[in-house]
Design an enzyme around this catalytic site. Structure first.
Site, PDB file in Angstrom:
ATOM      1  N   LYS A  28      44.618  29.897  39.097  1.00  0.00           N
ATOM      2  CA  LYS A  28      44.479  30.811  40.060  1.00  0.00           C
ATOM      3  C   LYS A  28      44.998  30.288  41.493  1.00  0.00           C
ATOM      4  O   LYS A  28      45.236  29.157  41.630  1.00  0.00           O
ATOM      5  CB  LYS A  28      43.076  31.344  40.308  1.00  0.00           C
ATOM      6  CG  LYS A  28      42.583  31.993  38.983  1.00  0.00           C
ATOM      7  CD  LYS A  28      41.024  32.623  39.331  1.00  0.00           C
ATOM      8  CE  LYS A  28      40.638  33.288  38.334  1.00  0.00           C
ATOM      9  NZ  LYS A  28      39.434  34.059  38.409  1.00  0.00           N
ATOM     10  N   TYR A  73      43.390  43.253  35.901  1.00  0.00           N
ATOM     11  CA  TYR A  73      41.730  43.448  36.046  1.00  0.00           C
ATOM     12  C   TYR A  73      41.162  44.630  36.212  1.00  0.00           C
ATOM     13  O   TYR A  73      40.207  44.963  36.633  1.00  0.00           O
ATOM     14  CB  TYR A  73      41.527  42.534  37.511  1.00  0.00           C
ATOM     15  CG  TYR A  73      41.644  41.039  37.234  1.00  0.00           C
ATOM     16  CD1 TYR A  73      40.636  40.472  36.359  1.00  0.00           C
ATOM     17  CD2 TYR A  73      42.233  40.248  37.985  1.00  0.00           C
ATOM     18  CE1 TYR A  73      40.502  39.062  36.336  1.00  0.00           C
ATOM     19  CE2 TYR A  73      42.328  38.679  37.755  1.00  0.00           C
ATOM     20  CZ  TYR A  73      41.378  38.137  36.707  1.00  0.00           C
ATOM     21  OH  TYR A  73      41.438  37.034  36.793  1.00  0.00           O
ATOM     22  N   PHE A  85      33.618  43.707  43.786  1.00  0.00           N
ATOM     23  CA  PHE A  85      34.518  42.903  44.102  1.00  0.00           C
ATOM     24  C   PHE A  85      36.002  43.045  43.679  1.00  0.00           C
ATOM     25  O   PHE A  85      36.777  42.171  44.010  1.00  0.00           O
ATOM     26  CB  PHE A  85      33.957  41.368  43.447  1.00  0.00           C
ATOM     27  CG  PHE A  85      33.989  41.384  42.014  1.00  0.00           C
ATOM     28  CD1 PHE A  85      34.818  41.257  41.238  1.00  0.00           C
ATOM     29  CD2 PHE A  85      32.456  41.635  41.436  1.00  0.00           C
ATOM     30  CE1 PHE A  85      34.884  41.065  39.890  1.00  0.00           C
ATOM     31  CE2 PHE A  85      32.586  41.562  40.057  1.00  0.00           C
ATOM     32  CZ  PHE A  85      33.500  41.311  39.278  1.00  0.00           C
ATOM     33  N   ARG A 105      36.223  28.383  27.067  1.00  0.00           N
ATOM     34  CA  ARG A 105      35.183  28.789  28.323  1.00  0.00           C
ATOM     35  C   ARG A 105      34.280  27.689  28.488  1.00  0.00           C
ATOM     36  O   ARG A 105      33.740  27.383  29.768  1.00  0.00           O
ATOM     37  CB  ARG A 105      34.487  29.940  27.871  1.00  0.00           C
ATOM     38  CG  ARG A 105      35.448  31.086  27.759  1.00  0.00           C
ATOM     39  CD  ARG A 105      34.862  32.404  27.219  1.00  0.00           C
ATOM     40  NE  ARG A 105      33.797  33.184  28.219  1.00  0.00           N
ATOM     41  CZ  ARG A 105      34.089  33.852  29.393  1.00  0.00           C
ATOM     42  NH1 ARG A 105      35.371  33.842  29.723  1.00  0.00           N
ATOM     43  NH2 ARG A 105      33.105  34.097  30.073  1.00  0.00           N
ATOM     44  N   THR A 140      31.577  31.015  35.481  1.00  0.00           N
ATOM     45  CA  THR A 140      32.399  31.769  36.374  1.00  0.00           C
ATOM     46  C   THR A 140      31.908  31.451  37.691  1.00  0.00           C
ATOM     47  O   THR A 140      33.075  31.247  38.573  1.00  0.00           O
ATOM     48  CB  THR A 140      32.014  33.374  36.229  1.00  0.00           C
ATOM     49  OG1 THR A 140      32.276  33.718  35.150  1.00  0.00           O
ATOM     50  CG2 THR A 140      33.041  34.177  37.175  1.00  0.00           C
ATOM     51  N   ARG A 195      36.151  24.204  36.646  1.00  0.00           N
ATOM     52  CA  ARG A 195      35.683  24.875  37.801  1.00  0.00           C
ATOM     53  C   ARG A 195      34.605  23.965  38.457  1.00  0.00           C
ATOM     54  O   ARG A 195      34.772  24.195  39.784  1.00  0.00           O
ATOM     55  CB  ARG A 195      34.948  26.077  37.567  1.00  0.00           C
ATOM     56  CG  ARG A 195      35.822  27.377  37.134  1.00  0.00           C
ATOM     57  CD  ARG A 195      35.185  28.556  36.530  1.00  0.00           C
ATOM     58  NE  ARG A 195      36.077  29.639  36.079  1.00  0.00           N
ATOM     59  CZ  ARG A 195      35.950  30.634  35.511  1.00  0.00           C
ATOM     60  NH1 ARG A 195      34.929  30.565  34.629  1.00  0.00           N
ATOM     61  NH2 ARG A 195      36.759  31.509  35.284  1.00  0.00           N
ATOM     62  N   ASN A 250      37.622  30.848  41.884  1.00  0.00           N
ATOM     63  CA  ASN A 250      37.083  29.882  40.949  1.00  0.00           C
ATOM     64  C   ASN A 250      38.072  29.180  39.913  1.00  0.00           C
ATOM     65  O   ASN A 250      38.093  28.731  39.072  1.00  0.00           O
ATOM     66  CB  ASN A 250      36.161  30.709  39.979  1.00  0.00           C
ATOM     67  CG  ASN A 250      36.767  31.757  39.269  1.00  0.00           C
ATOM     68  OD1 ASN A 250      37.820  32.088  39.324  1.00  0.00           O
ATOM     69  ND2 ASN A 250      35.757  32.404  38.407  1.00  0.00           N
ATOM     70  N   HIS A 271      41.054  31.026  34.998  1.00  0.00           N
ATOM     71  CA  HIS A 271      40.576  32.124  34.107  1.00  0.00           C
ATOM     72  C   HIS A 271      40.557  31.834  32.854  1.00  0.00           C
ATOM     73  O   HIS A 271      41.800  31.105  32.277  1.00  0.00           O
ATOM     74  CB  HIS A 271      41.556  33.578  34.249  1.00  0.00           C
ATOM     75  CG  HIS A 271      41.444  34.590  33.527  1.00  0.00           C
ATOM     76  ND1 HIS A 271      40.113  35.572  33.429  1.00  0.00           N
ATOM     77  CD2 HIS A 271      41.984  34.767  32.211  1.00  0.00           C
ATOM     78  CE1 HIS A 271      40.270  36.269  32.326  1.00  0.00           C
ATOM     79  NE2 HIS A 271      41.464  35.926  31.798  1.00  0.00           N
ATOM     80  N   GLU A 300      45.663  39.969  27.017  1.00  0.00           N
ATOM     81  CA  GLU A 300      46.296  39.195  28.205  1.00  0.00           C
ATOM     82  C   GLU A 300      47.170  38.545  27.930  1.00  0.00           C
ATOM     83  O   GLU A 300      48.233  38.615  28.767  1.00  0.00           O
ATOM     84  CB  GLU A 300      44.933  38.381  28.771  1.00  0.00           C
ATOM     85  CG  GLU A 300      43.693  39.192  29.271  1.00  0.00           C
ATOM     86  CD  GLU A 300      42.352  38.322  29.585  1.00  0.00           C
ATOM     87  OE1 GLU A 300      41.593  38.995  29.993  1.00  0.00           O
ATOM     88  OE2 GLU A 300      42.315  37.260  29.244  1.00  0.00           O
TER      89      GLU A 300
END
Ligand code: CMP
Length: 138
Positions: free
Chosen positions: A10, A50, A58, A86, A92, A103, A113, A116, A127
């Site tokens: 990100k 998203y 948010f 993950r 998250t 993270r 964060n 993704h 995606e």
């Protein structure tokens, strides 16, 4: 797609110069890169990506953040890719992320964060198809 997942490094992480370290962390965790690109999303593109979160409070903040600078998008391959990735990226909210996760190492907040990872095989396909044509996968 059970052996594939989709990721984005990100804008917070690319701006802080963490791109190389995060890619190395991903490779060291046993993932192969099947497709990759460096892109700066428009707000419209981030909003579409998203869209599933559009009713969340948010959403506006998320769209504005994800279009605030360049990202690295990639398709990754490994057995059990979605769940294993993950685990590699951590919770998250980086405050709840396990030691040694991406993270925990690189993220500042739940909104910014660092990375993704798809949350299901179905979303990994959706995606990946959002970013990559068949000609961009190797
Ligand atoms: P990601 O895994 O990319 O998927 C949805 C994103 O929404 C998530 O990472 C967070 O960056 C963001 N997000 C989730 N919860 C919040 C929150 N409470 N406040 C701001 N952003 C959030």
């Amino acid at each position: 797609m059970s052996n594939m997942t989709f990721t984005m490094i990100k804008p917070d992480a690319t701006a802080k110069g963490h791109t190389g370290n995060i890619l190395q962390h991903i490779l060291d965790s046993g993932f192969k890169i099947k497709a990759m690109k460096w892109v700066h999303l428009t707000a419209q593109q981030a909003g579409l990506f998203y869209e599933v979160h559009k009713e969340r409070p948010f959403y506006g903040e998320l769209v504005s953040f994800m279009s605030s600078g360049p990202i690295v998008a990639a398709i990754l391959e490994k057995d059990n890719a979605v769940s294993d990735f993950r685990a590699v990226i951590g919770a998250t909210n980086p405050a709840q992320a396990a030691e040694g996760t991406i993270r925990k190492l690189y993220a500042a907040s739940i909104g910014e964060n660092a990375i993704h990872g798809s949350d299901s095989n179905e979303n990994a396909k959706i995606e990946s198809d959002f970013f990559f044509s068949a000609f961009e996968r190797f």
